[in-house]
Design an enzyme around this catalytic site. Structure first.
Site, PDB file in Angstrom:
ATOM      1  CE1 TYR A  97     -39.226 -33.478  39.675  1.00  0.00           C
ATOM      2  CE2 TYR A  97     -37.611 -32.242  40.813  1.00  0.00           C
ATOM      3  CZ  TYR A  97     -37.224 -33.888  39.468  1.00  0.00           C
ATOM      4  OH  TYR A  97     -36.435 -34.492  38.904  1.00  0.00           O
ATOM      5  CD  GLU A 193     -12.601 -15.135  41.451  1.00  0.00           C
ATOM      6  OE1 GLU A 193     -12.070 -13.701  41.462  1.00  0.00           O
ATOM      7  OE2 GLU A 193     -12.607 -15.534  41.019  1.00  0.00           O
ATOM      8  CG  ASP A 245      -7.985 -15.095  41.146  1.00  0.00           C
ATOM      9  OD1 ASP A 245      -7.010 -14.864  42.103  1.00  0.00           O
ATOM     10  OD2 ASP A 245      -8.920 -16.244  40.730  1.00  0.00           O
TER      11      ASP A 245
END
Lengths: 364, 364
Positions: A97, A193, A245
């Site tokens: 912006y 994680e 995981d």
């Protein structure tokens, strides 16, 4: 303007002065921008990080296809100079912006979408060899921390041993001038994680019992978290363990932390942690810790493709990693950190992690 | 087990005892579960919150279509009882794994997907009239806080005036037993949609100059943030101002904070903040603060549909809100908080918010 950003400011000004000189010599001003392509990326086996090659592209002013991007590059450089001069930081959306306006009486805009200004930021980073954070820009922040360290954040003392259930929100800019390390009683860093698992470990005060710093990155760790953990490793010499995981995405998260990513190879040198260890979840852990079959998840087709892809990456060529990935493909299953909750709410705190650490059961 | 959760534990045990009694009487045991449907939701204009009606469904054991869910309800209830008994909290994903197993020698699983256990949690919450947090369950956490308050989090004293650039990570469970308010020097709470804007305000120390608590919820505020801000309003009497993007999604975020949501209407009474004020971005602010047209974004078709939908909601029927939404539709544009950065990096801190507060330019 501060000591941290003075060198960056000089580089920005130098970039502009170079162009002004070229103009003075009536030459076609140009920038030499290192290429951020797969072809210009190599895996440095010795350093164990992904590095950018020497390939560059020339961005010229007197070239119809390049003039706009040339102008955009200096708009962004100028906005960063202004940020640094005022000693303020801002988001890359803000920067978009700040630099967006309609040119003169035309209907042409300097930028139409943020997708145009983001790559320009990366161009600038790599051209003047400064991290985004040194340009006073931040990305969206995620991640939290508790544990055996006292740090200074913006002049405030944060004792991370006394942060309750919430913890410290890791900011996006974790450069040495903003964050300084004070009393560290940690023996290692555990980067998790998932924030839900982080909270389980915090509630169980794992970090106190095992004298560590407990951090999470809410999935793929954002830049601020990576840079902070990098510094904890480089400056304090703390080993880093990564807990994700058991799926190709978890492996990938680990590999980005360890070697850096292809997209942002130019940052590896100050973000990648080659010493980072993969503590789990390993494809062999399911059997080792007697996980019930009902808690395993069948690999989806995209998991299989991704695993095969990862198998070919130069940085996964070590034998244990090849075995790890092949085991996942052979069993055809993946599983989540939460799966261990079926064996008891605190199984991961009281059994899984202590055993893995004790048996040095991790991958480099 | 702690004082906070004792009443919840009693309710869980009572639920089970009721069923055992029915079985003893050789009757068909059943649970009466309040309906969480749009038809069973009303807007209480006097209290200004969305409330659940009196409609219930009967979940019976001796009913082929209900037996499995009946069993699932008690599996979840039992797991929550265990959590409370051990004084531990966990995620709803964890709970899914805790309660998932294969039944006897069959190939039938108690749950196949988390999509099955999540609604059961909601059933349980509404049946025994306990918040998820009182069942010791947390959702994913987002959000951070700094400002003029000292609080106790899990026994640790957190002076939110001295948290540097990072701030306090708002935990998912912010019930009175975990989080207590100590010295508060704030005059109000400012809740910001975006963490990037939160960081700008923190860097500018807006909270110090204006004596407030500065919080963000990274988009739609999660339960922990909502409950905390609710408590700051209810217990300390602090006014709450909400700052969001000027788009239908921003209006919706505000409305959920203020009245609650249709899905979770049963929680409104302990989460909704009817006194919350919408400080911006208003559809009238673009002109008021002379925003350049290039920074406005054309409404997409889905924005228009959503705005028209919101226009009909009972809780947006007050005249100023009707004007607000109609103005958005009439101008056909929306704009983001970051758009003000085009007027100066700290425009929002130094000009926008001070003027809005001074002129009491907000909507109730």
């Amino acid at each position: 303007m501060t000591a941290r950003t003075t060198p960056t400011l000089k580089k920005l000004v130098g970039l502009a002065q170079g162009v002004v000189q070229e103009v003075g010599r009536k030459k076609n001003p140009a920038l030499q921008i290192p290429l951020r392509t797969l072809a210009n990326v190599t895996f440095n086996e010795k350093k164990s990080i992904i590095e950018l090659g020497r390939g560059t592209q020339s961005r010229q002013f007197f070239n119809v296809s390049m003039a706009k991007r040339f102008m955009q590059t200096f708009l962004v450089a100028n906005a960063c100079k202004e940020l640094i001069r005022q000693g303020k930081t801002t988001s890359i959306r803000d920067l978009y912006y700040m630099t967006k306006h309609t040119i003169g009486d035309s209907t042409e805009n300097t930028f139409d979408e943020q997708e145009e200004s983001d790559p320009i930021i990366e161009d600038l980073e790599v051209t003047i060899n400064a991290l985004r954070e040194e340009l006073n820009l931040f990305a969206s922040s995620k991640g939290g921390l508790v544990g055996e360290i006292t740090l200074l954040d913006g002049g405030d003392t944060i004792d991370c041993r006394r942060l309750g259930t919430g913890g410290w929100q890791i900011p996006s800019i974790t450069e040495p001038e903003v964050i300084q390390f004070k009393k560290c009683t940690a023996k290692f860093v555990l980067l998790v994680e998932k924030d839900a698992v982080w909270r389980r470990l915090n509630e169980d005060k794992f970090w106190r019992d095992h004298k560590c710093i407990l951090a999470h990155g809410q999935g793929m760790a954002p830049r601020g978290v990576r840079r902070l953990v990098y510094r904890l490793n480089a400056e304090l010499g703390l080993p880093v363990y990564v807990l994700v995981d058991n799926d190709p995405w978890g492996f990938y998260i680990y590999s980005v932390l360890k070697q850096g990513s292809i997209n942002l190879a130019y940052e590896s040198i100050r973000m990648a942690i080659p010493a980072a260890r993969f503590i789990g979840l390993s494809s062999f852990d399911a059997v080792k810790f007697k996980l019930d079959k009902v808690h395993l998840i069948k690999l989806a087709q995209e998991d299989i493709s991704r695993a095969k892809q990862i198998l070919e990456y130069p940085w996964f060529q070590k034998k244990p990693w090849q075995e790890e990935i092949k085991q996942m493909l052979a069993t055809g299953v993946k599983y989540e950190l939460e799966a261990f909750s079926s064996k008891g709410i605190s199984f991961i705190t009281q059994t899984y992690l202590p055993r893995k650490l004790k048996e040095k059961d991790w991958l480099d």
